[in-house]
Design a protein around this motif. Structure first.
Motif, mmCIF file in Angstrom:
data_model
loop_
_atom_site.group_PDB
_atom_site.id
_atom_site.type_symbol
_atom_site.label_atom_id
_atom_site.label_comp_id
_atom_site.label_asym_id
_atom_site.label_seq_id
_atom_site.Cartn_x
_atom_site.Cartn_y
_atom_site.Cartn_z
ATOM 1 N N ASN A 1 54.788 48.630 -5.456
ATOM 2 C CA ASN A 1 56.120 48.518 -6.188
ATOM 3 C C ASN A 1 56.951 47.339 -6.149
ATOM 4 O OD1 ASN A 1 56.275 51.192 -7.100
ATOM 5 N ND2 ASN A 1 57.274 51.866 -5.300
ATOM 6 N N ARG A 2 56.850 46.844 -4.946
ATOM 7 C CA ARG A 2 57.604 45.218 -4.841
ATOM 8 C C ARG A 2 57.156 44.254 -5.593
ATOM 9 N NH1 ARG A 2 57.892 42.857 0.979
ATOM 10 N NH2 ARG A 2 55.893 42.339 0.523
ATOM 11 N N LEU A 3 55.641 44.309 -6.287
ATOM 12 C CA LEU A 3 54.978 43.498 -6.775
ATOM 13 C C LEU A 3 55.583 43.714 -8.154
ATOM 14 C CD1 LEU A 3 52.624 41.353 -7.468
ATOM 15 C CD2 LEU A 3 51.313 43.253 -8.163
ATOM 16 N N ALA B 1 62.371 38.448 -4.525
ATOM 17 C CA ALA B 1 61.309 38.489 -5.393
ATOM 18 C C ALA B 1 60.339 37.691 -4.394
ATOM 19 C CB ALA B 1 61.657 37.627 -6.844
ATOM 20 N N LYS B 2 59.310 38.344 -4.337
ATOM 21 C CA LYS B 2 58.073 37.649 -3.869
ATOM 22 C C LYS B 2 57.352 36.837 -4.616
ATOM 23 C CE LYS B 2 54.338 38.608 -0.308
ATOM 24 N NZ LYS B 2 55.008 37.555 0.697
ATOM 25 N N ALA B 3 57.799 35.619 -4.881
ATOM 26 C CA ALA B 3 57.418 34.779 -5.999
ATOM 27 C C ALA B 3 56.737 33.526 -5.348
ATOM 28 C CB ALA B 3 58.480 34.302 -6.937
ATOM 29 N N ASN C 1 58.921 30.714 -4.229
ATOM 30 C CA ASN C 1 59.632 30.636 -2.907
ATOM 31 C C ASN C 1 58.934 30.165 -1.804
ATOM 32 O OD1 ASN C 1 60.709 32.249 -4.931
ATOM 33 N ND2 ASN C 1 61.033 33.980 -3.113
ATOM 34 N N TYR C 2 57.570 30.025 -1.973
ATOM 35 C CA TYR C 2 57.025 29.669 -0.717
ATOM 36 C C TYR C 2 56.795 27.938 -0.611
ATOM 37 C CZ TYR C 2 56.580 34.163 0.453
ATOM 38 O OH TYR C 2 56.784 35.511 0.726
ATOM 39 N N LEU C 3 57.352 27.160 -1.345
ATOM 40 C CA LEU C 3 57.630 25.938 -1.097
ATOM 41 C C LEU C 3 58.822 25.850 0.102
ATOM 42 C CD1 LEU C 3 57.949 24.551 -4.810
ATOM 43 C CD2 LEU C 3 56.319 23.991 -3.141
ATOM 44 N N SER D 1 68.639 33.545 8.724
ATOM 45 C CA SER D 1 67.988 34.307 7.693
ATOM 46 C C SER D 1 66.755 34.774 8.023
ATOM 47 C CB SER D 1 67.601 33.245 6.563
ATOM 48 O OG SER D 1 66.979 33.772 5.526
ATOM 49 N N GLU D 2 65.624 34.570 8.296
ATOM 50 C CA GLU D 2 64.395 34.805 8.391
ATOM 51 C C GLU D 2 63.377 33.845 8.971
ATOM 52 O OE1 GLU D 2 62.222 36.944 5.324
ATOM 53 O OE2 GLU D 2 62.998 35.231 3.840
ATOM 54 N N GLY D 3 62.034 34.255 9.435
ATOM 55 C CA GLY D 3 61.038 33.024 9.580
ATOM 56 C C GLY D 3 60.534 32.668 8.476
ATOM 57 N N ALA D 4 59.508 31.827 8.497
ATOM 58 C CA ALA D 4 59.016 31.076 7.213
ATOM 59 C C ALA D 4 58.313 32.353 6.356
ATOM 60 C CB ALA D 4 57.906 30.045 7.633
ATOM 61 N N GLY D 5 57.486 33.234 6.900
ATOM 62 C CA GLY D 5 56.938 34.418 6.205
ATOM 63 C C GLY D 5 57.327 35.694 7.183
ATOM 64 N N GLU D 6 58.576 35.680 7.652
ATOM 65 C CA GLU D 6 58.376 36.976 8.561
ATOM 66 C C GLU D 6 60.014 37.157 8.704
ATOM 67 O OE1 GLU D 6 57.770 34.044 10.158
ATOM 68 O OE2 GLU D 6 55.351 34.057 10.086
ATOM 69 N N ALA E 1 63.098 41.533 2.086
ATOM 70 C CA ALA E 1 63.342 42.644 2.827
ATOM 71 C C ALA E 1 61.986 43.149 2.982
ATOM 72 C CB ALA E 1 64.265 43.671 2.386
ATOM 73 N N GLY E 2 61.292 42.961 4.029
ATOM 74 C CA GLY E 2 59.824 43.223 4.395
ATOM 75 C C GLY E 2 59.671 44.661 4.685
ATOM 76 N N ILE E 3 58.373 45.071 4.111
ATOM 77 C CA ILE E 3 57.783 46.411 4.085
ATOM 78 C C ILE E 3 57.641 46.652 5.845
ATOM 79 C CG2 ILE E 3 55.740 48.010 3.716
ATOM 80 C CD1 ILE E 3 56.212 46.491 0.663
ATOM 81 N N THR E 4 57.253 45.707 6.507
ATOM 82 C CA THR E 4 57.180 45.758 7.991
ATOM 83 C C THR E 4 58.368 46.023 8.429
ATOM 84 O OG1 THR E 4 55.278 44.123 7.680
ATOM 85 C CG2 THR E 4 55.883 45.034 9.911
ATOM 86 N N ARG E 5 59.327 45.387 8.104
ATOM 87 C CA ARG E 5 60.674 45.475 8.438
ATOM 88 C C ARG E 5 61.277 46.978 8.227
ATOM 89 N NH1 ARG E 5 65.670 45.015 5.385
ATOM 90 N NH2 ARG E 5 67.606 44.251 6.567
ATOM 91 N N CYS F 1 58.425 40.010 12.222
ATOM 92 C CA CYS F 1 57.465 41.148 11.817
ATOM 93 C C CYS F 1 57.131 40.779 10.413
ATOM 94 C CB CYS F 1 58.027 42.272 12.015
ATOM 95 S SG CYS F 1 59.528 42.747 11.033
ATOM 96 N N GLY F 2 55.956 41.138 9.884
ATOM 97 C CA GLY F 2 55.410 40.902 8.603
ATOM 98 C C GLY F 2 54.230 41.581 8.553
ATOM 99 N N THR F 3 53.723 41.803 7.247
ATOM 100 C CA THR F 3 52.342 42.160 6.964
ATOM 101 C C THR F 3 51.275 41.277 7.789
ATOM 102 O OG1 THR F 3 53.061 43.177 5.048
ATOM 103 C CG2 THR F 3 50.527 42.686 5.400
ATOM 104 N N ALA F 4 51.308 39.908 7.720
ATOM 105 C CA ALA F 4 50.398 39.178 8.211
ATOM 106 C C ALA F 4 50.823 38.884 9.739
ATOM 107 C CB ALA F 4 50.746 37.554 7.686
HETATM 108 N N1 PMP Z 1 59.809 37.345 4.732
HETATM 109 C C1 PMP Z 1 58.987 36.339 4.107
HETATM 110 C C2 PMP Z 1 59.539 35.223 3.507
HETATM 111 C C3 PMP Z 1 57.692 36.772 3.878
HETATM 112 O O1 PMP Z 1 56.867 36.262 2.965
HETATM 113 C C4 PMP Z 1 57.260 37.870 4.355
HETATM 114 C C5 PMP Z 1 55.806 38.418 3.997
HETATM 115 N N2 PMP Z 1 55.508 39.099 2.866
HETATM 116 C C6 PMP Z 1 58.068 38.890 5.047
HETATM 117 C C7 PMP Z 1 59.310 38.487 5.041
HETATM 118 C C8 PMP Z 1 57.668 40.118 5.583
HETATM 119 O O2 PMP Z 1 57.415 40.920 4.587
HETATM 120 P P1 PMP Z 1 56.293 42.226 4.474
HETATM 121 O O3 PMP Z 1 56.665 43.035 6.084
HETATM 122 O O4 PMP Z 1 56.484 43.057 3.427
HETATM 123 O O5 PMP Z 1 55.096 41.758 4.709
#
Ligand code: PMP
Length: 305
Positions: free
Chosen positions: A59-61, A157-159, A162-164, A191-196, A217-221, A254-257
């Motif tokens: 859905n998020r995709l 948007a998980k685009a 953004n990951y730059l 805000s948040e972590g680099a990917g969390e 807004a993460g799915i793990t969150r 927290c995050g998927t990874a």
């Molecule tokens: N913030 C960022 C910037 C992320 O890349 C991620 C990982 N997808 C998250 C938060 C956590 O999201 P999720 O729990 O959906 O993986």
């Protein structure tokens, strides 16, 4: 050591050998960051491999794609089947899945209506922030790089582009010897972590930054909010100033990874006791319990392969 790749990958409608999933160097996404993607985990459960919250991730995709006017040429059901296929055909149990949709070859302009290519890869993945991170926690720092302001690039948007930002934050942290970087928003607030995403604990209550703080807004969150509230732990979404990182009783990413990674220090200052605290340990127990049957999955989050 050379990276070991799985045998099979799904691209544009079919499963093919990994090496054959190529794209042209003039693909739009390669130049302009015009891709949207997901990171999803599968777990080896007592009932076999299951993909965690696959429907919510897909859905998020589609939401990310909508923001960038990308019309995916496959339905969510087709992509769900592709996710199951890459796990099944590669014989994977606990793995990381990466569906990605991107503007391909077919125009040079920024607003070009290119074809949208789609791929789904999966590979085995252990703890993202290091082998001991889940147990011992990590040392984090506040990055000198801020998150993009909400009226510049939509963090929701998980685009790919953004990951730059994420790369600058994560690479700076690693260069300085930290396990991960934490970013402030353009407001100067957390805000948040680099990917969390982040959770702070004060007096047994969980605090997390709001969607308006330039976070994904993460799915793990969402999973942790749900598990915590179900367990009688209060969760508050609120603006949080930087210094609260240093004053929290407990802090986690927290995050998927990253799953649920305790943070034992920020900027060299110890957080709480410097060890995973009571609330963090309880969340880990509830979260990982989903995958070995200790936590009843009343939400239907585990989607069997
Ligand atoms: N913030 C960022 C910037 C992320 O890349 C991620 C990982 N997808 C998250 C938060 C956590 O999201 P999720 O729990 O959906 O993986």
């Amino acid at each position: 050591m050379a990276q070991q790749y799985p045998e099979w990958i799904w691209q544009n409608g079919s499963i093919k050998p990994w090496a054959e999933a190529t794209t042209h160097v003039m693909s739009h996404a390669l130049h302009y960051g015009s891709s949207v993607f997901e990171g999803i985990r599968s777990y080896a459960t007592p009932d076999g491999a299951a993909i965690f919250r696959l429907t919510d991730h897909l859905n998020r995709l589609y939401q990310s794609a909508k923001i960038y006017d990308m019309v995916l040429p496959y339905s969510a059901d087709e992509l769900a089947a592709a996710c199951r296929a890459v796990i099944g055909k590669n014989g994977l149990g606990a793995a990381y899945l990466r569906p990605v949709a991107y503007r391909g070859l077919g125009g040079f302009g920024l607003s070009a209506e290119t074809p949208i290519d789609v791929a789904v890869a999966a590979w085995p993945m252990g703890p993202y922030l290091g082998p001991d991170a889940l147990k011992n926690g990590i040392d984090a720092c506040v990055s000198s790089w801020q998150r993009f302001a909400p009226n510049t690039i939509p963090a929701g948007a998980k685009a790919g582009g953004n990951y730059l930002s994420g790369q600058l934050i994560a690479r700076e942290a690693r260069r300085l010897g930290f396990g991960e970087g934490i970013a402030l928003a353009s407001t100067g607030l957390l805000s948040e972590g680099a990917g969390e995403n982040l959770f702070l604990v004060f007096d047994g209550v969980l605090h997390t930054t709001p969607a308006s703080a330039s976070i994904l807004a993460g799915i793990t969150r969402d999973t942790l909010k749900t598990l915590a509230r179900e367990d009688g732990i209060e969760v508050i979404e609120r603006d949080i100033p930087r210094e609260y990182l240093y004053l929290a009783d407990e802090l986690l990413m927290c995050g998927t990874a990253a799953e649920i990674t305790p943070i034992r220090s920020v900027d060299g200052k110890q957080v709480g006791t410097g060890k995973a605290g009571r609330v963090t340990l309880r969340l880990q127990e509830l979260f990982f319990g989903l995958f070995d049957g200790r936590t009843h999955d009343k939400w239907g989050w585990l989607e069997q392969v």
